[in-house]
Design a protein around this motif. Sequence first.
Motif, PDB file in Angstrom:
ATOM      1  N   SER A  47       0.841  -1.195   0.000  1.00  0.00           N
ATOM      2  CA  SER A  47       0.000   0.000   0.000  1.00  0.00           C
ATOM      3  C   SER A  47       0.876   1.246   0.000  1.00  0.00           C
ATOM      4  CB  SER A  47      -0.915   0.014   1.232  1.00  0.00           C
ATOM      5  OG  SER A  47      -1.790  -1.085   1.224  1.00  0.00           O
ATOM      6  N   ALA A  48       0.440   2.279  -0.692  1.00  0.00           N
ATOM      7  CA  ALA A  48       1.162   3.549  -0.679  1.00  0.00           C
ATOM      8  C   ALA A  48       1.168   4.098   0.745  1.00  0.00           C
ATOM      9  CB  ALA A  48       0.486   4.540  -1.620  1.00  0.00           C
ATOM     10  N   PRO A  49       2.332   4.450   1.304  1.00  0.00           N
ATOM     11  CA  PRO A  49       2.381   4.933   2.689  1.00  0.00           C
ATOM     12  C   PRO A  49       1.436   6.097   2.960  1.00  0.00           C
ATOM     13  CG  PRO A  49       4.592   4.487   1.881  1.00  0.00           C
ATOM     14  CD  PRO A  49       3.679   4.340   0.708  1.00  0.00           C
ATOM     15  N   SER A  50       1.229   6.973   1.980  1.00  0.00           N
ATOM     16  CA  SER A  50       0.376   8.141   2.185  1.00  0.00           C
ATOM     17  C   SER A  50      -1.097   7.782   2.341  1.00  0.00           C
ATOM     18  CB  SER A  50       0.535   9.122   1.021  1.00  0.00           C
ATOM     19  OG  SER A  50       0.189   8.492  -0.209  1.00  0.00           O
ATOM     20  N   HIS A  51      -1.484   6.557   1.920  1.00  0.00           N
ATOM     21  CA  HIS A  51      -2.885   6.136   2.000  1.00  0.00           C
ATOM     22  C   HIS A  51      -3.049   4.825   2.762  1.00  0.00           C
ATOM     23  CE1 HIS A  51      -2.830   8.754  -1.636  1.00  0.00           C
ATOM     24  NE2 HIS A  51      -3.993   9.148  -1.166  1.00  0.00           N
TER      25      HIS A  51
END
Length: 626
Positions: free
Chosen positions: A363-367
Amino acid sequence: MSSQFKLMEQRRFLPFFLTQFLGAFNDNFYKNALVVLITFQAARLTELSPGVLVNLAAGLFILPFLLFSAIAGQFADKFEKSRLIRWTKLLEIGLMLLAALGFALMSLPLLLATLFLMGTQSAIFGPVKYAILPQMLDETELVGGNALVESGTFLAILLGTIVGGLLIEAPNGVAWVSAGTLAVAVLGYLSSRAIPPAAAVDPQMKIAWSPVRQTWQMIRFAADERTVFLSILGISWFWFYGAMFLSQFPGFAATVLGGDEKAVTLLLAVFSLGIALGSLLCERLSGKQVEIGLVPFGSIGLTLFGLDLWWASAGLEAGAAMRPLAELLAEPAVWRILFDLVMLSLCGGFYIVPLYALVQGRSAPSHRSRIIAANNILNALFMVAAAGLGAGLLAAGASVPQLFLVTALLNAAVAIYIYTLVPEFLLRFIVWLLVHTVYRLRVEGIEQVPEKGGAVIVANHVSFVDALIIMAACRRPIRFVMDHRIFRWPILSFIFRTSRAIPIAPASEDRAMMERAFDEVARALEAGELVGLFPEGKISGDGGMSPFRPGIARIVARTPVPVVPMALRGLWGSFFSRKGGAAMTRPFRRGAFSRIELVADAPIEAAEVSPEALYQRVAALRGDRA
């Protein structure tokens, strides 16, 4: 298995583990105490039937996960995570004070409202619980950390359920439960104070408060990465499966086994301990990496042992009287049922831990927190669907063993569907099975493979499964350049196509195919992928190494990337080598679990690459063991 338990000695993990363990314990402590109180004292509290109240309580606890998970995911991305955890634990203390007031007044509306608010507190904690792990742990610790969290959660559920049921029935049980839940909440807050800071990933985000719109937005975030989204669906399916089994334990114990509440506790204990054990075994079986090959292994077990549980219990018919536990355990059929439950839940641990680790890692760290919030929303929906299907089938006249049969068959259908959509799961399972049945693989220096960016891996070529063994050892996907004839083999073709191998032919045979292969290699390296190559161009016929062909020099001249030399040891003479004639004609000539090794050396910069120099490096790594 010692490495994952070493996390329990470190401040970056232990306080968090204790906090989540105590939270899961308290949820089930309070919830089961309330359920037992409702079951045996409903007449004092309300005119509604106990059955209706118990289902109402279950619904009130799960409803906040549907309503508030999307907002909770935003909280976990916007705020520093250790502070957010402390806020949720302070809220838990307040809720336990409210529960104590509800017990003192014997006010059912207040107790049910508190249960709803506890579900809300758990929904807020859910996204941060899993999103914080990748910030606290190294990539090689992610599987072990998830294993400890999952095993701890199920043990906490078991212990909380048992303690809640026992204390509420004791003399002054209401006072004991009130004091106990408050004490556990305070301990949870104290442990949360020691959790190290975990930075907010999107502190400028504006919170959107619309539950419906944000729920849809969370699911869209998750769906952006197809493998992540399908993994979330796999996790949600596990909670459907688990909810279906757990909810039927009371009816199964009474109508099939003919046992009392102790039989229900035994079934719950066996199921919880099996999942805990399976979770803890994941790190050893996966070699500290996110090994999604364990997921098909787990799903196969969920189906096979679910079917055998139906088979073992289909012939049993409980008598009118409830038998004590000792009498039940004297029957061989009961031991078979307990064995099926242990194995079924153990396979559940194999299934769930790699999926959680994959969702966290990809998963993208920002989301990440919002994606985990989407996971929690879907988990809740699947559990509600399980309750609906179970109630519908029972109302239609199905028995509890028949429910187990339906669930096991549905699991097989869901597994086939997911592995058809994402063949990477099945590919990793085949590779994992190879290196844990035919061979015992020792890996050295695999950390030399770059974590990001394009690179070429070169190795000696001893057998038909060399590429699979390297794929099993490497955390990153590898696209191997493969002789077009081997690429088309009926069994190996699935593996090579799924891993996006690149077929190649000699110039004398098909120059156009060769040029297409070099073009595809260049595109892969420019896209930051790993490409695997056997520069000898053929499988060894005598155990030795042939000179490396010039193709490797052409590759790095066109796309300058590092080249990682590797050597395979111990494969000569195995079933898949050509020793003594054609390969794969003499099974077990080396026996099962033959020891093999893969050794990697430091990458070589493109400017220093030559076929002769690479040959010397690989030969030195291989040594005398072909």
